[in-house]
Scaffold this active site. Structure first.
Site, short mmCIF file in Angstrom:
data_model
loop_
_atom_site.label_atom_id
_atom_site.label_comp_id
_atom_site.label_asym_id
_atom_site.label_seq_id
_atom_site.Cartn_x
_atom_site.Cartn_y
_atom_site.Cartn_z
N GLY A 1 58.16 62.95 -9.08
CA GLY A 1 57.02 63.57 -9.75
C GLY A 1 56.97 65.06 -9.49
O GLY A 1 57.79 65.82 -10.02
N ALA A 2 56.05 65.49 -8.64
CA ALA A 2 55.82 66.91 -8.41
C ALA A 2 57.08 67.68 -8.01
O ALA A 2 57.25 68.84 -8.36
CB ALA A 2 54.73 67.11 -7.36
N LYS B 1 55.64 63.83 11.23
CA LYS B 1 57.02 64.34 11.41
C LYS B 1 57.24 64.82 12.84
O LYS B 1 57.62 65.97 13.09
CB LYS B 1 57.34 65.44 10.41
CG LYS B 1 57.46 64.90 9.00
CD LYS B 1 58.16 65.83 8.06
CE LYS B 1 58.20 65.24 6.68
NZ LYS B 1 56.83 65.07 6.11
N ASP C 1 59.01 66.68 18.79
CA ASP C 1 58.87 67.32 20.10
C ASP C 1 59.79 66.62 21.11
O ASP C 1 60.53 65.72 20.75
CB ASP C 1 57.40 67.28 20.53
CG ASP C 1 57.01 68.49 21.36
OD1 ASP C 1 57.78 68.86 22.29
OD2 ASP C 1 55.94 69.06 21.10
#
Ligand code: BMP
Length: 214
Positions: free
Chosen positions: A166-167, A61, A64
């Site tokens: 899912g989670a 991710k 900068d």
């Protein structure tokens, strides 16, 4: 052609093990800080080395300034990644610099509740600003909020990869039905007693599921 990307947020040893067993069955794998903080670029290399068919997304991710983001993506590329995930909110100059090095997936907005506060507001503008950049191959948009996937799909013909299945509560198939090309699944596979069975179950569910009510 399962449309599944498995997020390997586990130790490098476990990541290699799961990558070996699911290579060729799922479309791709994603590794990030969990692997990189344990073993550095060598962790990425170890996973890349065992993959013969599936692709490898590296998800740091990146967010900068353009020069630093580019050098991060260069290291990721040298380690064997097929594509990198870069944050969109930092601006198209960052994305462009990274996309010169490696195919890039741009985060359009995120799957957690807090993304409604700031990130969602930028979603459309991010996709519009990045869509003409060569090397931008797709976007990350949340399976937890299929309306966002639909919004991104309306603006772009590029790939959409959606985490949150899912989670985090999204049902398998919701994002694909909303226009995503891939669903990114981590813990529902990596923490399953049998990751291969879990991946098969998810694939079946993606094909047969009804839209979740929301
Ligand atoms: P899980 O299926 O275990 O919730 O994992 C989701 C994966 O997708 C994690 O690797 C996470 O970093 C990533 N991800 C996400 O969950 N939401 C986003 O908006 C963007 C992500 O990259």
């Amino acid at each position: 052609d399962t449309r599944l990307i498995v997020a390997l947020d586990v130790s490098p040893d476990r990541a290699v093990e799961i990558a070996e067993t699911l290579d060729g069955y799922v479309d791709g794998f994603k590794v990030g800080y969990e692997v990189v903080l344990a073993e550095g670029a060598a962790g990425i290399e170890r996973v890349a080395e065992v993959l013969e068919e599936s692709f490898l997304l590296v998800d740091l991710k990146t967010a900068d300034i353009p020069e630093i983001s580019r050098s991060i993506v260069e290291r990721v590329s040298e380690a064997g990644a097929n594509a990198a995930i870069v944050h969109g909110f930092v601006g198209p100059d960052v994305v462009e610099e990274c996309a010169e090095v490696l195919p890039v997936f741009v985060v359009a907005t995120m799957s957690h509740p807090g993304a409604r506060e700031f990130y969602d507001r930028a979603c459309r503008d991010i996709v519009k600003a990045c869509d003409d950049i060569d090397g931008v191959v797709g976007y990350v948009a949340p399976a937890t909020r299929p309306e966002r996937v639909r919004e991104v799909r309306k603006i772009t013909d590029k790939l959409i990869a959606s985490p949150g299945v899912g989670a985090q509560g999204a049902a398998p198939g919701d994002a694909v039905r909303a226009g995503a090309d891939f669903e990114i699944v981590g813990r529902a596979i990596t923490e399953a007693h049998d990751p291969v069975e879990a991946a098969k179950d998810l694939t079946r569910a993606m094909r047969t599921s009804r839209p979740a009510e929301r």
